[in-house]
Structure formats: structure tokens, C-alpha cells
Design a protein around this motif. Structure first.
Motif, mmCIF file in Angstrom:
data_model
loop_
_atom_site.group_PDB
_atom_site.id
_atom_site.type_symbol
_atom_site.label_atom_id
_atom_site.label_comp_id
_atom_site.label_asym_id
_atom_site.label_seq_id
_atom_site.Cartn_x
_atom_site.Cartn_y
_atom_site.Cartn_z
ATOM 1 N N GLU A 15 3.270 6.006 -2.769
ATOM 2 C CA GLU A 15 4.453 6.746 -3.240
ATOM 3 C C GLU A 15 4.433 6.890 -4.754
ATOM 4 O OE1 GLU A 15 6.386 8.435 -1.349
ATOM 5 O OE2 GLU A 15 5.272 7.614 0.399
ATOM 6 N N ARG A 16 4.086 5.771 -5.407
ATOM 7 C CA ARG A 16 4.060 5.794 -6.875
ATOM 8 C C ARG A 16 3.029 6.806 -7.385
ATOM 9 N NH1 ARG A 16 4.156 0.200 -6.932
ATOM 10 N NH2 ARG A 16 1.998 0.057 -7.636
ATOM 11 N N LEU A 49 0.825 -1.205 0.000
ATOM 12 C CA LEU A 49 0.000 0.000 0.000
ATOM 13 C C LEU A 49 0.868 1.267 0.000
ATOM 14 C CD1 LEU A 49 -2.894 -0.898 2.440
ATOM 15 C CD2 LEU A 49 -3.102 -0.296 0.026
ATOM 16 N N LYS A 50 1.876 1.223 0.840
ATOM 17 C CA LYS A 50 2.789 2.371 0.958
ATOM 18 C C LYS A 50 3.445 2.685 -0.379
ATOM 19 C CE LYS A 50 5.015 3.909 5.120
ATOM 20 N NZ LYS A 50 5.895 3.532 6.232
ATOM 21 N N LYS A 109 -4.217 17.055 -18.899
ATOM 22 C CA LYS A 109 -4.480 15.764 -19.546
ATOM 23 C C LYS A 109 -3.712 14.645 -18.822
ATOM 24 C CE LYS A 109 -4.001 13.547 -24.049
ATOM 25 N NZ LYS A 109 -2.575 13.228 -24.254
ATOM 26 N N ASP A 110 -2.414 14.867 -18.591
ATOM 27 C CA ASP A 110 -1.596 13.878 -17.876
ATOM 28 C C ASP A 110 -2.177 13.610 -16.497
ATOM 29 O OD1 ASP A 110 -0.074 13.990 -20.088
ATOM 30 O OD2 ASP A 110 1.711 14.901 -19.128
ATOM 31 N N LEU A 111 -2.569 14.703 -15.853
ATOM 32 C CA LEU A 111 -3.084 14.557 -14.489
ATOM 33 C C LEU A 111 -4.360 13.717 -14.473
ATOM 34 C CD1 LEU A 111 -2.426 15.476 -11.592
ATOM 35 C CD2 LEU A 111 -4.081 17.326 -11.928
ATOM 36 N N ASN A 112 -5.192 13.962 -15.492
ATOM 37 C CA ASN A 112 -6.432 13.191 -15.577
ATOM 38 C C ASN A 112 -6.119 11.703 -15.770
ATOM 39 O OD1 ASN A 112 -9.260 13.340 -15.420
ATOM 40 N ND2 ASN A 112 -9.371 12.903 -17.628
ATOM 41 N N GLU A 113 -5.088 11.397 -16.550
ATOM 42 C CA GLU A 113 -4.676 9.993 -16.748
ATOM 43 C C GLU A 113 -4.260 9.380 -15.419
ATOM 44 O OE1 GLU A 113 -1.815 10.026 -19.928
ATOM 45 O OE2 GLU A 113 -3.386 10.527 -21.392
ATOM 46 N N VAL A 114 -3.514 10.184 -14.609
ATOM 47 C CA VAL A 114 -3.095 9.687 -13.292
ATOM 48 C C VAL A 114 -4.328 9.376 -12.447
ATOM 49 C CG1 VAL A 114 -1.845 10.241 -11.170
ATOM 50 C CG2 VAL A 114 -0.919 10.951 -13.387
ATOM 51 N N ALA A 129 4.184 10.315 -6.885
ATOM 52 C CA ALA A 129 5.237 10.671 -7.843
ATOM 53 C C ALA A 129 4.640 10.987 -9.205
ATOM 54 C CB ALA A 129 6.252 9.540 -7.931
ATOM 55 N N LYS A 130 3.654 10.162 -9.610
ATOM 56 C CA LYS A 130 3.012 10.382 -10.917
ATOM 57 C C LYS A 130 2.300 11.749 -10.969
ATOM 58 C CE LYS A 130 3.653 6.625 -13.484
ATOM 59 N NZ LYS A 130 4.419 6.737 -14.737
ATOM 60 N N ILE A 131 1.629 12.048 -9.840
ATOM 61 C CA ILE A 131 0.921 13.342 -9.780
ATOM 62 C C ILE A 131 1.920 14.483 -9.972
ATOM 63 C CG2 ILE A 131 -0.299 14.950 -8.244
ATOM 64 C CD1 ILE A 131 -1.672 12.425 -7.034
ATOM 65 N N LYS A 132 3.030 14.345 -9.294
ATOM 66 C CA LYS A 132 4.048 15.381 -9.371
ATOM 67 C C LYS A 132 4.604 15.516 -10.777
ATOM 68 C CE LYS A 132 7.661 17.047 -6.280
ATOM 69 N NZ LYS A 132 8.763 16.593 -5.400
ATOM 70 N N GLU A 133 4.711 14.378 -11.438
ATOM 71 C CA GLU A 133 5.244 14.381 -12.799
ATOM 72 C C GLU A 133 4.293 15.038 -13.806
ATOM 73 O OE1 GLU A 133 6.367 10.501 -14.464
ATOM 74 O OE2 GLU A 133 7.465 10.177 -12.567
ATOM 75 N N ALA A 134 2.995 14.866 -13.569
ATOM 76 C CA ALA A 134 2.003 15.365 -14.536
ATOM 77 C C ALA A 134 2.152 16.879 -14.695
ATOM 78 C CB ALA A 134 0.580 15.025 -14.065
ATOM 79 N N SER A 135 2.412 17.312 -16.000
ATOM 80 C CA SER A 135 2.682 18.742 -16.189
ATOM 81 C C SER A 135 1.500 19.446 -16.837
ATOM 82 C CB SER A 135 3.941 18.930 -17.035
ATOM 83 O OG SER A 135 3.684 18.350 -18.302
ATOM 84 N N ASN A 136 0.488 18.652 -17.207
ATOM 85 C CA ASN A 136 -0.693 19.325 -17.741
ATOM 86 C C ASN A 136 -1.951 18.602 -17.304
ATOM 87 O OD1 ASN A 136 -1.148 17.123 -19.544
ATOM 88 N ND2 ASN A 136 0.508 17.947 -20.827
#
Ligand code: ZN
Lengths: 345, 803
Positions: A10-11, A5-6, A23-28, A14-21
Motif C-alpha cells: 500500500e505504501r 507485506l500488505k 525524478k521522484d518516480l525513480n526515487e520510489v 501510494a508513493k508511486i501515485k504521489e510521484a509527479s515527475n
């Protein structure tokens, strides 16, 4: 399980942080929080766990979901703001480009002067009287103590239509007509209008020009009343500092007759080119209504008296606005007239 | 009137008073002093010189080499004047002198010869050419032999003088003489005046023995005095006399003529001198001229006389036009020995008329036509006789030849101090009034608290009480009058409804973008009736100054178009002007034309000019129509307003309409005809003119609030095709009358002609708004009303509905 779970959390973070727009964020969001995402899977697999572990694990999953959701929302807000800012940056305009002109016209400078004078005298209880521009010799001259053959008729060479009819040479006939019409009642009027004289048009003469005259008739009207009235007028029209002085003069329709000077509004009286170094500027002619004029209009000069004054709006406009040639008022050059659209001073 | 202060000082002591100060005092108390002329013009180093020797310059024909004694030394001066000669006393500007116009005299060499100064003409001393005696007009001035070399020439020439230029009002003809001015200045300075002392020896011979006099026109000439002087020697006048005449603006001629002019300036009494021998008959008869009678006047012009003009004759033929100008045939000349001096009173009206008809205004006629002082007629003749005997060596014959039926009774004026004070708003005591009148030398007595005044004959402007009020006020000082306001029943002032509405019209038009113009009422024959809303017989000037300004206009449009052309020619391509002003129509019963106030506008060029956002619009009919509609709406006159296609000369036949209000034509609007536009160097120009008087006289409903709708309105659009000639106005009328009371608004929102529309047809689209102020409309109600509209359009307007 807990470790799993932990790592999942974390993953996701990290993905949220990576999302720069957005659209990416919605994919996350879909990937981690969606119906087919790992968290949903975890919740679905809860049934397989021993009963005593379920509440603890359930709580843990919920905390993770809430944390991920929260961070995601935060990120979403940031990205949205960024998107708006980018959009606004694209919409920026050059504020120095010219504006769409607001179309407007304005008074002719002479109308402006005339209305200013009218408004002052209206505030003093005067009415505005008007009369014909083509006049009878009687009203233009005779009723004003200028019988045929009077030497002062030479002063104003006139445009005659016939022996007895002419273009009025001053607005005084309006006074004569008003007196006649009032049948002995008191009068307080000003008379603006166009007048005509046989002059060649040049920088200081115009065969057509404007005049504005005033007349007050009543019992015991005194010369001091004339002086007081003109003094208030001078202050209103040319500034509160203005002093006036009267000089003897001659007009056939008034006796005594005077000319009024005001202290120079440019130099304050020290002497300059406007006042020709005298400190004074001639503004108008005035006087006490001649008894013959009163008599001819049916007033008894033993009981009733009056004062009259007259001035030229052209001269006033020329002085006030520094206009050097009277012809400017009649050429209607838009580059001239349009300058009088704004407030003074 | 030019008043030499040097001369004035003969009669009243003005020594020590600065000319500026004196001028200010005179101006403030009665006579405007226009300017002060310093005759010295800042000149220095101008002296008397004696030409000891004068020889031709060997290198230059026109130059002379003169040896001139200038007092301290004899120096060489080159002079180009033709009239220079040895033995003359002349005016010399020495090296270092400054002449008028800041002209500095320096040492010079002229064709190899040294010149130490300049010998001057009077013109070079700033004396006007027309005042310089003829003998010296083309060269240097020659001083009398008595002048002393080295002496300052300025006082000798009377140039150390200040001259006051009076701007006299017509009533103050008393100041057309030095004595008159002296009385005025004496009163201001509280001084008496010194009159000239007249004394001369008379011969034993009597004037009556030489000259007979008869007057056949007593009304025009009630008094005539003639004096005869024998053994006169005609010659140049003494310098002092010439100086004074030039200071007064009169050109010196010869001693006798100069003396008559001098006395005219001194007494205000014009005189004329005849050569007795040339008169020929020993007789003077004053009479009216015979119609067509001829005389050649002193200016060598033959003049034909009218029967009412007064002439002086020798019993056979005219020798002078009385009071205006003498005849050439009796002129005093070099050889004259016996002189007849005429001093007379001629009726002012007669002289004014004659002087106007003959086209001659002289120093004499301007005084006669204002009325000379009856008491000075004899005195002036005697003064002239005295001066002739002193200056021209004459022998004055005893007595005068005189006829006198002139009434010289002074005018009596009785006025109370209260009357004077009430009119002035002052409290001047009787004593003060008496003292002022005494200073003015107006004989006054206080009788029972009243002022009883005998106005002096020299002051013909004093006739009524008010004239005395003026004398008191001006001498007491206008500055002393307090400032008050009329005490009377308060009546509210203000504009009449008409005047107030006119201001609204102006304000609206200016707000809409039009600039107010002000053009001339007088125009040319061609333009007088062009574009006129209504024509009537024109009002024409008897004696126009030019053809362009000969007739009063019947339309404002032509001059507005001229203004547009003027602006376009100066690269102001977009012009929008309006004007309110009168037009002049026909003749009313009282003989005056009917004056009707109109409002007109002219627009040309671009209406909207905002190119960088692709927003520009050229003026068109609908821009101007919108302004007219807005103007009428601002007056509450939008209802009942319509535009009806028409044709008017000078306007585009397809783009012109009458402006109609409730069936009455109130104006016109349209495009200026392309041919007319071209003639005026204009493109695409629209004009309108309305009868403002009529418009502002239409009664309007009172302004009452209409409740803002509380229930929603419903809109329906209609698209239709009609014949091209069917007007939108017709369709709108059909829609409105069919729509009933639920139809609140009709608005045209599309107009199309061309592709996809059959030839001879056009497509229009209207948006209709239905509403009921009391409730929400149902669909059925709207459908029903709309059906009616559609039906009417099909049946009444032949419209084909689309979509
Ligand atoms: Zn000044």
C-alpha cells in the motif's frame, strides 16, 4: 508478516501515485525495488522462515513485487508522455510567420506567348525557323513581291543601314530564305523573331516588336487548309469555344489575302470593350502565297501552292492579359514581368 | 476615304439599308469600314432663322441683339459673332435644342437682355474647323437667301447623313472615288449603277483656238486633256456642293475649285483649274523641270525643283508641279473669267517620287501615285465642264485640247474554274463564277470551260489568276470555305537541338531565380560596345530617330543595367534579370553584320532576403558564378569550365573573370566598376555575358549512367596556409593532379585571412574524398595517396600544412 507485506505494498503504491515527475518516480523505484529496498530485504530474510511457509511467502513477495513494478511502469509511461508533451508545448511555433521565399524567375510574357504558339505548331508538324534581324532589302522586300518603289513599302517605314541593308520589318524574310534554301521541297515552318519599324514608341507602337509567322508550301495546299489550321490554332490559344472568320485584306506577298478575327473571348460575341462592341477581335493576317514569291524562290506556282500567316505576340499578350500599353513589354519592370510566373485561368 | 451614304445613293440604291448593315457587308466582302460617322450627332431643334433686326447690345460691345424670324414666331437672340447682320438667313438652335456633345440650349439672360436660343457656326454643329469655308471660319454660317425660316436646318446642311470611313488597303485605290465605291456596293447588293449623265451646251468657239498643248515628257505624262470654259462667274458654291465636299473631308473654296474637287471625289480623277488670262501665253507645255527651277505653290511656299520632276508650264515658267500642287501665279481667283480645266494621266512612279521629295501629299497626288483610271480622264474633264456651266454660268468651248498616247488595253486574264476551286478547296460552278464577275462588272467570257477576263481599267489590282480567285472568294464569301488540314507527307516537327538547348538555358536561369528581360537592340554610341565580350566595327542606322537608338548593340549588359536602374529607382532594390538576344558584329562578306546570340545576366541587391530568421545575403561574385556553373552543368559542360581573373573596362579590376571552356573564352563575369555603378545609381551589381551560340554549339558527351558507388568512400581534411595571391583554383589543380585516380572529390570548406594568420598569407581547408568503385580501400592505400597530395602542396604550391 503477511500484514506487513500488505502495508508495504500500500505504501509503495501510494508513493508511486504521489510521484509527479520522473525524478521522484525513480526515487520510489530505488526505495522499494532497489537492491537495498524492503522487498529485497524480505527476500533475503526468507531463509529465516520455516521451510513450509517459504513457498507461500515467496510467492506472495513476488506478487507484490510484480504489482508494484507494473504500477510503477504504468506511471512511468504516463509521466514520460507528460514530459514529452511539455517539451513539445515549449517547441510550438507561430505558423503564421512568413516562409523562406523560394527564389524563382520566369519567362517574359512575350516569350510565354511565342512558346505557346511554337508548341502548338510543333504539335502540327512544323519546324521553327530563324533568321537574321539585319536583312538585305532583297529578302525583306523584293523576294516578297515588294520591288523598289512599290506603294506598299510606304506601309512599313524602315531603319536602313545602307541602301540595300535594313533592320527587318517583319519575319517574312525568314520565309523567303527558307524557300530559297529548300530548293523546291515542301515546307512547314513558323518563324518567331524581333522586327523593327520607324515608329515613335507610344502606347500602341514600338520601334522594336516581335512577330511570328507561319508558312506551308506543298502540292495542292488550299485556302481551306489555311482556314482549318487557323481555326484549330484559335481554339488552342483562346479557348475551344472560339469561332473564326476571315475578311478580305491586302498583303503584297499573299493573294488572296485575309485578316482573321476570332469571336471575342471576353464576351463570347455579344460585344464588349475588348472587341469594341463588334463581338470579333482581329488576331492575324494570312493568305495564299503570291505566285511571284513562289517563282522568285524557285517553286513552280502552277504545281505548288502554299499559305502563310503572321501575327504579333504583343497584341496577343495585350488581349490575353489585358495589358494596355505596349511599352510595358520593353521597360522590364520586375513588378510587371514577374506577374507572368503563374499558370493561366 | 469618307463615303457619304446620301451621296452614294446617287449611283446605287441603298435606301432602306441600315448604315451598320451596309458597313458590315462591305467589310466582309472587301473593304474595311473603320467607323460610321453620324453627321447629325443627335442634334434636334436646329432651324433656319431670318435676322430681321440686329442692334448692338447697350451693355456689351461684342454682343448683338437680334430679332430672328424662326417660322412660328419672331424671337430675340443675343449673338456674339462679328459677321452677324440683319437680312441674313442663319442657323438657329432653339430653346430646347440639343447640340453635339449633349449641349442643351436654354433660355438665358445676357447682360440684362433675354436670349431665346443660339445662332450657330458650323463648328457648333460638329463640323471640323479646317473644313469650314474661310469666310465663315471665325463666325456664324450664313445660309443662302432661298432658305425658309423655321425649316429644319439639318437636311439643308446635309447633316442628316451617315458617313462610312473606309480603311483602304493599298491595292484598292479604285475605291478612292464615289464611283469606285458604287461599283463595289453595287456588286455586293447585285445592282447596276447609275453613272452621272454628262450633257452641256458647247459654244461655237473651239478650245483649240485658245489653247495650244505640247508634252515634252511623254513617258511621265502620256495623256493630257484640257477644256476651256469662258465667262465664268467665280463665287460661292451652292449649298449641296459645299455639303458634299465637307462630308468628304474637303474644304469649300469657290465654285470652280469646288467643282474640280467634287469631280476628283466622284471620279477619282484629279483635276486642276488654271486662270486662262493669268496663264498669259495661251499655251501649255508639260516638261521636266530644270534643275533648280523655282515655283511658288498654292500654299504660298517657294519650292526649288529637281530635273526629274514633272511640271506644267505656260511655255515660259512652271505654273504647277504636275499632279502634286498648282502654282500661285495661275490660280483661279475672284476675277477669273476664263478657266482651263486640266485632266491628265501622270505616271505613278514620277508623282510618288516628286510628292515625297517636295513633301506634299494631296488628294491629287495620292490618286496619281496609285494610277488613275485611263478611261475616266476625258469623262472627268467633261463632268467638270458640265458642272461649271451649270453652277458658275460658264460657256464651254467646243472640243478639248488633247494629247493621248496612253495604252488603255485591258489586262487579259485566263483562268480555269478548276484552278480556282483547287486553290480555294471549294466546288463553285462556272455559272456561279460568271455571275459573280458580272456583278462586279468585270467583262468575262467562258471559252472552252475557261474564264477569259478583260480586267476593267478602273481595277488596276486585277492582273493575275490569283486576283480573280480573290474576287470570286470574297464575293462568294469566306465563310463558305470549308475547314480542312493540309494533306501532305507527315514530317515530324520540332525544335532544332540548338533551340531545344536554348529553352533549357532559359529554364535553368529562371529556376535559379532570374527573371527574363527583353531590351532593345538599338542603342547609343556610348553604350554600343560597353562591356562587350568581343568588339567589331559597329552597325549604324542611316537615319536614326534618336541618338539613343542609332547603333546596334554588341553587348546585352548596358540595357540590362538600365533595366536594373529603372527598377531600383522604383524601390525594387533586388533585381535579377537575364536576357538572350543577338549582338551585331562587324560586317560579313554579304554585307550583313555577324549576328551572335548571347546570354547575359545582371544581379543587384539581396540574393536571399529572409530577415526574421537572420538569413539575408547580398549578391556577390559567387552567387552569379554558381549560376553560370549550374547552367553549364545543365548542358553537360561542367567539365573543362574555368574562371580566369581579368580586367575589363567598366568592371571592378579585382572582381572580374573570363569564363573559359577548354581553353576557349566563352564569356565574362564580374562586378560592375564602382564608378560605373554610381553613374547608373546602382550599388553592388554583378553581371555576366556569354556567347550562347558558342556554348550551345560545344559538343557534349552522351548522357550515360555512372554506377552508384557500392563501396564506402574515405574522407580526409587538409588545412593549409599559402601566400594570399595563390588562388584556390591553383591549389585544387595541384590536389587533383597529385591525388591520382582514387581521389574522387575535392571541396573547399574554409577560407580565412586575418588574426592568427601571418600578413600576406591565408588559410584554406579542403575536404578530399577517396574511393574505388571496385572495392573497399585500405587505410594504407589512402595514406599513400594522401601523402602524395600533401607533398605536392608543400613543394609545388609552397603551402604550409596546419594541424
Ligand atoms: Zn467582346
Amino acid at each position: 508478516m503477511e500484514q506487513q507485506l500488505k502495508e508495504l505494498k500500500e505504501r509503495a503504491l501510494a508513493k508511486i501515485k504521489e510521484a509527479s515527475n520522473l525524478k521522484d518516480l525513480n526515487e520510489v523505484r530505488v526505495a522499494y525495488l532497489g537492491k537495498k529496498g524492503p522487498i529485497t530485504d524480505l527476500l533475503k530474510g526468507m531463509g529465516k522462515l520455516p521451510a513450509e511457509e517459504r513457498p507461500q511467502m515467496g510467492a506472495l513477495v513476488n506478487v507484490i513485487r510484480e504489482t508494484v513494478t507494473e504500477v510503477l511502469e504504468e506511471r512511468l509511461a504516463k509521466l514520460e508522455e507528460k514530459a514529452i508533451n511539455e517539451q513539445l508545448a515549449k517547441e510550438a511555433i507561430d505558423v503564421t510567420l512568413p516562409g523562406r521565399p523560394a527564389r524563382t524567375g520566369n519567362h517574359h510574357p512575350l516569350t510565354r506567348v511565342v512558346e505557346e504558339i511554337e508548341d502548338f505548331f510543333i504539335s502540327m508538324g512544323y519546324e521553327v525557323a530563324e533568321g537574321p534581324e539585319v536583312e538585305k532589302d532583297y529578302y525583306n522586300f523584293e523576294a516578297l513581291n515588294l520591288p523598289k518603289g512599290h506603294p506598299a513599302r510606304d506601309m512599313q517605314d524602315s531603319f536602313y543601314i545602307s541602301e540595300d541593308i535594313l533592320l527587318r520589318t517583319h519575319t517574312s524574310p525568314v520565309q523567303a530564305r527558307t524557300m530559297e534554301a529548300k530548293g523546291g521541297a515542301p515546307i512547314k515552318i513558323i518563324c518567331p523573331g524581333k522586327v523593327y519599324r520607324r515608329d515613335n514608341d507610344d502606347a500602341t507602337h514600338s520601334h522594336q516588336f516581335t512577330q511570328i509567322e507561319g508558312l506551308v508550301i506543298g502540292e495542292d495546299i488550299r485556302m481551306s487548309d489555311l482556314k482549318g489550321t487557323l481555326s484549330l490554332f484559335a481554339k488552342k490559344m483562346f479557348g475551344t469555344e472560339r469561332e473564326i472568320r476571315l475578311r478580305p485584306s491586302f498583303f503584297p506577298f499573299t493573294e488572296p489575302s485575309v485578316e482573321m478575327d476570332i469571336s471575342c473571348f471576353k464576351c463570347g460575341g455579344d460585344g464588349c470593350n475588348v472587341c469594341k462592341k463588334t463581338g470579333w477581335i482581329e488576331i492575324l493576317g494570312a493568305g495564299m502565297v503570291h505566285p511571284n514569291v513562289l517563282k522568285m524562290a524557285g517553286y513552280d506556282p502552277a504545281v505548288v501552292s502554299g499559305f502563310a500567316f503572321g501575327m504579333g505576340p504583343e497584341r496577343i499578350a495585350m488581349l490575353k492579359y489585358g495589358v494596355e500599353d505596349i511599352r510595358h513589354f520593353y521597360t522590364n519592370d520586375v513588378r510587371f514581368v514577374s506577374q507572368f510566373h503563374r499558370t493561366e485561368a | 476615304m469618307y463615303v457619304s451614304t446620301k451621296w452614294l445613293n446617287d449611283y446605287v440604291n441603298i435606301e432602306g439599308i441600315k448604315p451598320e448593315e451596309l458597313a458590315e457587308k462591305i467589310t466582309r466582302s472587301g473593304i474595311e469600314v473603320d467607323s460610321i460617322i453620324d453627321r447629325s450627332q443627335g442634334m434636334t431643334n436646329v432651324v433656319v432663322g431670318y435676322v430681321k433686326e440686329c442692334v448692338k447690345h447697350p451693355e456689351a460691345d461684342k454682343l448683338n441683339i437680334c430679332q430672328v424670324d424662326v417660322g412660328e414666331e419672331t424671337t430675340q437672340i443675343i449673338c456674339g459673332a462679328a459677321n452677324i447682320a440683319a437680312g441674313q438667313k442663319v442657323i438657329v438652335a432653339r430653346v430646347g435644342a440639343v447640340l453635339p456633345g449633349d449641349f442643351k440650349i436654354k433660355k438665358a439672360k445676357l447682360r440684362g437682355e433675354e436670349s431665346n436660343g443660339m445662332i450657330c457656326s458650323l463648328q457648333e454643329l460638329a463640323i471640323e474647323g479646317k473644313l469650314v469655308p474661310k469666310a465663315y471660319a471665325e463666325g456664324i454660317y450664313v445660309l443662302p437667301e432661298t432658305a425658309i425660316p423655321g425649316e429644319n436646318a439639318l437636311p439643308l446642311l446635309g447633316l442628316d447623313d451617315q458617313v462610312l470611313e473606309f480603311d483602304l488597303t493599298p491595292n484598292r485605290s479604285d475605291a478612292l472615288s464615289m464611283l469606285g465605291v458604287a461599283y463595289e456596293v453595287g456588286a455586293i447588293l447585285s445592282q447596276g449603277i447609275a453613272l452621272p449623265k454628262i450633257a452641256y451646251k458647247e459654244s461655237t468657239e473651239k478650245a483649240q483656238d485658245l489653247l495650244k498643248l505640247r508634252i515634252d515628257a511623254m513617258k511621265d505624262n502620256p495623256m493630257y486633256v484640257a477644256k476651256v470654259v469662258k465667262n465664268v462667274k467665280i463665287g460661292e458654291s451652292p449649298l449641296w456642293l459645299q455639303n458634299r465636299l465637307m462630308a468628304a473631308g474637303v474644304r469649300p473654296h469657290n465654285n470652280v475649285v469646288d467643282i474640280t474637287n467634287y469631280v476628283l471625289m466622284e471620279y477619282g480623277q484629279p483635276l486642276h483649274a488654271f486662270d486662262y488670262d493669268r496663264l498669259g501665253t495661251g499655251e501649255i507645255i508639260v516638261r521636266l523641270a530644270e534643275e533648280g527651277e523655282k515655283i511658288t505653290t498654292l500654299d504660298d511656299v517657294e519650292r526649288t525643283l529637281n530635273a526629274h520632276q514633272l511640271v506644267i508650264t505656260n511655255g515660259k515658267e512652271p505654273v504647277a508641279i504636275a499632279g502634286v500642287m498648282g502654282g500661285l501665279n495661275s490660280e483661279v481667283h475672284e476675277g477669273t473669267t476664263t478657266v482651263v480645266i486640266e485632266s491628265a494621266y501622270f505616271a505613278p512612279a514620277s508623282i510618288r517620287r516628286t510628292s515625297k521629295e517636295v513633301g506634299l501629299r494631296s488628294d491629287a497626288s495620292t490618286r496619281f501615285e496609285k494610277g488613275v483610271d485611263p478611261e475616266r480622264v476625258i469623262a472627268a474633264a467633261e463632268r467638270a465642264a458640265q458642272l461649271i456651266s451649270e453652277i458658275a454660268g460658264g460657256e464651254v468651248l467646243a472640243g478639248s485640247v488633247m494629247i493621248d498616247e496612253l495604252d488603255k488595253t485591258p489586262e487579259r486574264i485566263i483562268v480555269s474554274p478548276d484552278y480556282i476551286n483547287n486553290r480555294l478547296g471549294m466546288k463553285i460552278s462556272l455559272e456561279e463564277m460568271l455571275s459573280i464577275l458580272e456583278r462586279l462588272q468585270i467583262s468575262t467570257e467562258a471559252v472552252n470551260g475557261q474564264l477569259v477576263i478583260d480586267a476593267p481599267t478602273r481595277r488596276q489590282d486585277l492582273r493575275i489568276k490569283e486576283d480573280i480567285i480573290e474576287e470570286i472568294a470574297r464575293m462568294y464569301g469566306y465563310d463558305e470555305i470549308p475547314m480542312t488540314l493540309p494533306v501532305s507527307e507527315s514530317i515530324p516537327g520540332g525544335l532544332s537541338p540548338y533551340q531545344a538547348k536554348r529553352r533549357i538555358v532559359r529554364g535553368f536561369l529562371e529556376g535559379a531565380g532570374l527573371v527574363q528581360a527583353l531590351t532593345y537592340s538599338l542603342t547609343s554610341k556610348e553604350q554600343a560596345q560597353a562591356f562587350a565580350l568581343e568588339t567589331a566595327p559597329v552597325t549604324e542606322l542611316l537615319m536614326p530617330m534618336s541618338e539613343d537608338r542609332s547603333i546596334l548593340r554588341q553587348s546585352l549588359i548596358p540595357h540590362l543595367l538600365e533595366a536594373a536602374t529603372y527598377n531600383v529607382a522604383r524601390r525594387t532594390d533586388s533585381v535579377a534579370l537575364y536576357e538572350t538576344g543577338s549582338v551585331f558584329l562587324g560586317e560579313e562578306e554579304d554585307g550583313l553584320p555577324l549576328e551572335v546570340e548571347h546570354v547575359a545576366a545582371v544581379i543587384t541587391g539581396k540574393w536571399v532576403d529572409h530577415a526574421w530568421q537572420a538569413e539575408t545575403k547580398t549578391v556577390d561574385f559567387f552567387v552569379l558564378k554558381g549560376i553560370v556553373e549550374g547552367m553549364m552543368d545543365s548542358l553537360g559542360l561542367a567539365g573543362g569550365l574555368s574562371f580566369e581573373q581579368t580586367t575589363i573596362e567598366g568592371m571592378h579590376p579585382g572582381r572580374t573573370a573570363n569564363i573559359v571552356h577548354n581553353g576557349e573564352r566563352i564569356g565574362l563575369i564580374g562586378q560592375i566598376h564602382p564608378t560605373e555603378q554610381k553613374k547608373r545609381d546602382l550599388k553592388n551589381t554583378y553581371a555576366m555575358e556569354m556567347n550562347l551560340k558558342k556554348v550551345l554549339s560545344i559538343e557534349t558527351d552522351v548522357l550515360l549512367y555512372v554506377p552508384v558507388p557500392r563501396f564506402p568512400s574515405i574522407s580526409r581534411d587538409i588545412a593549409l596556409v599559402v601566400a594570399s595571391e595563390t588562388s584556390a583554383g591553383t591549389l585544387e589543380n595541384v590536389i587533383r593532379s597529385a591525388g591520382g585516380k582514387l581521389l574522387k572529390n575535392v571541396k573547399l570548406f574554409d577560407l580565412y585571412e586575418g588574426d592568427n594568420v601571418e600578413d600576406g598569407k591565408k588559410s584554406l581547408a579542403f575536404s578530399l574524398t577517396y574511393a574505388d568503385p571496385e572495392r573497399t580501400l585500405t587505410d594504407e592505400e589512402v595514406v599513400k595517396a594522401h601523402e602524395k597530395v600533401l607533398n605536392a602542396l608543400t613543394t609545388e604550391a609552397g603551402a604550409l600544412l596546419r594541424g
